[in-house]
Design an enzyme around this catalytic site. Structure first.
Site, PDB file in Angstrom:
ATOM      1  N   THR A 114     -13.155 -81.689  58.972  1.00 56.85           N
ATOM      2  CA  THR A 114     -12.183 -80.951  59.779  1.00 56.85           C
ATOM      3  C   THR A 114     -11.700 -79.737  59.004  1.00 56.85           C
ATOM      4  O   THR A 114     -11.661 -79.733  57.774  1.00 56.85           O
ATOM      5  CB  THR A 114     -10.971 -81.825  60.135  1.00 56.85           C
ATOM      6  OG1 THR A 114     -10.228 -82.110  58.932  1.00 56.85           O
ATOM      7  CG2 THR A 114     -11.393 -83.124  60.802  1.00 56.85           C
ATOM      8  N   GLU A 115     -11.302 -78.713  59.749  1.00 62.25           N
ATOM      9  CA  GLU A 115     -10.703 -77.521  59.157  1.00 62.25           C
ATOM     10  C   GLU A 115      -9.540 -77.080  60.033  1.00 62.25           C
ATOM     11  O   GLU A 115      -9.721 -76.615  61.157  1.00 62.25           O
ATOM     12  CB  GLU A 115     -11.725 -76.388  59.033  1.00 62.25           C
ATOM     13  CG  GLU A 115     -12.878 -76.670  58.082  1.00 62.25           C
ATOM     14  CD  GLU A 115     -12.492 -76.586  56.613  1.00 62.25           C
ATOM     15  OE1 GLU A 115     -11.337 -76.194  56.310  1.00 62.25           O
ATOM     16  OE2 GLU A 115     -13.339 -76.914  55.763  1.00 62.25           O
TER      17      GLU A 115
END
Length: 309
Positions: free
Chosen positions: A274-275
């Site tokens: 995830t970012e």
């Protein structure tokens, strides 16, 4: 976004850092928050409901950091394995607190269905200094490989070695920040003696799929869940996010194992990185944590619903 200089103030342009330059860099790092207060004390409170173990120690004299993993208490052979990692880059705050929030608020919902293993803060020295690298100016998230130069990465690999290739899910929680462009990419270029090439920071949440094991349906399920919490990063005018082709809204791909990324360390059937973008005027710290929490739950839900496929 802060202005970006083409010259980093340590070293000589075009010349990789040696020990002297690394020492100068290290001398400029200072503790800005407490791993014990923010992380360890929360983990200790969780020990009444989960099994907490110490899986390694990092000695960055004069500081000693104990590394902790949290497991489902009712661990049973035969149940699907789920790995959640956070804080590989210590400055990416919601990765750490999103992992802890998942354990505190939602892990019990999955206790009867999966074996959970959570390493919420892989890089505590960097967490305290709000930095990407460890004390040796090494990026742990390029170091998940044999004979790793990063103690943080080596310790996690040793922890999961008996389970590698058996995980159903691995979700690695990260952030992309404005300081990636203003500090860390210029520092990386200087450290390696390369020219700095300016880039763009995407405004919003996105995912990194594994080029060697793409799982588009899995990624889409996470994007759909997170979109209810915070906005998804758009592609730039070239159809890219941080220089990589967008393969679906909010999704790019990296060769995880080739690059030594944490997202490839478990050999999971379903994996993602995830970012979150914490510097967005459209997102609060609470939203960033909630986005990480939503991503973890969506990842597990999708994987469990596709066990027979």
């Amino acid at each position: 976004m802060p202005a970006v200089s083409n010259f980093y103030p340590i070293g000589t342009p075009g010349t990789p850092w040696g020990n002297a330059e690394r020492a100068v860099w290290l001398s400029k790092q200072s503790r800005q928050r407490s791993y014990v207060t923010d992380v360890v004390e929360r983990i200790e409170r969780l020990s009444t409901r989960f099994d907490v173990s110490e899986y390694g120690t990092l000695n960055y004299s004069p500081d000693l950091y104990r590394l902790f993993a949290i497991r489902s208490r009712n661990w049973r052979d035969g149940k699907p394995l789920v790995l959640v990692t956070g804080g590989v880059h210590g400055y990416e705050t919601s990765g750490v607190h999103g992992a802890l929030q998942f354990i505190e608020q939602r892990a019990a919902d999955y206790a009867d269905r999966v074996n959970l293993l959570v390493a919420p803060c892989i890089s505590p020295w960097a967490y305290e200094r709000i930095h990407r690298w460890n004390a040796n100016a090494v990026d742990p998230n390029r170091s998940f490989r044999e004979n790793s130069p990063a103690g943080e990465s080596a310790a996690l690999m040793q922890l999961i070695a008996p389970m590698r290739g058996k995980f159903l899910v691995h979700i690695d929680l990260h952030e992309t920040t404005d300081t990636d462009e203003s500090e860390y990419r210029p520092a990386l270029a200087a450290r390696d003696g390369k020219p700095f090439e300016p880039g763009e920071i995407p405004d919003g949440f996105y995912l990194v799929d594994d080029t060697e094991n793409p799982q588009p349906g899995f990624q889409q399920a996470i994007i759909d869940a997170v979109a209810k919490v915070t906005h998804i990063a758009p592609s730039d005018e070239k159809g890219r996010i941080i220089g990589s082709e967008v393969v679906a809204p909010g999704v790019i791909r990296y060769p995880m194992r080739e690059l030594g990324l944490c997202g490839g360390v478990a050999g999971a059937r379903y994996s993602t990185t995830t970012e979150v973008y914490p510097d967005s005027p459209r997102a609060t710290p609470e939203q960033c944590n909630a986005a990480q929490l939503a991503a973890v739950c969506a990842a597990i839900d999708f994987a469990l619903s596709h066990l027979d496929q």
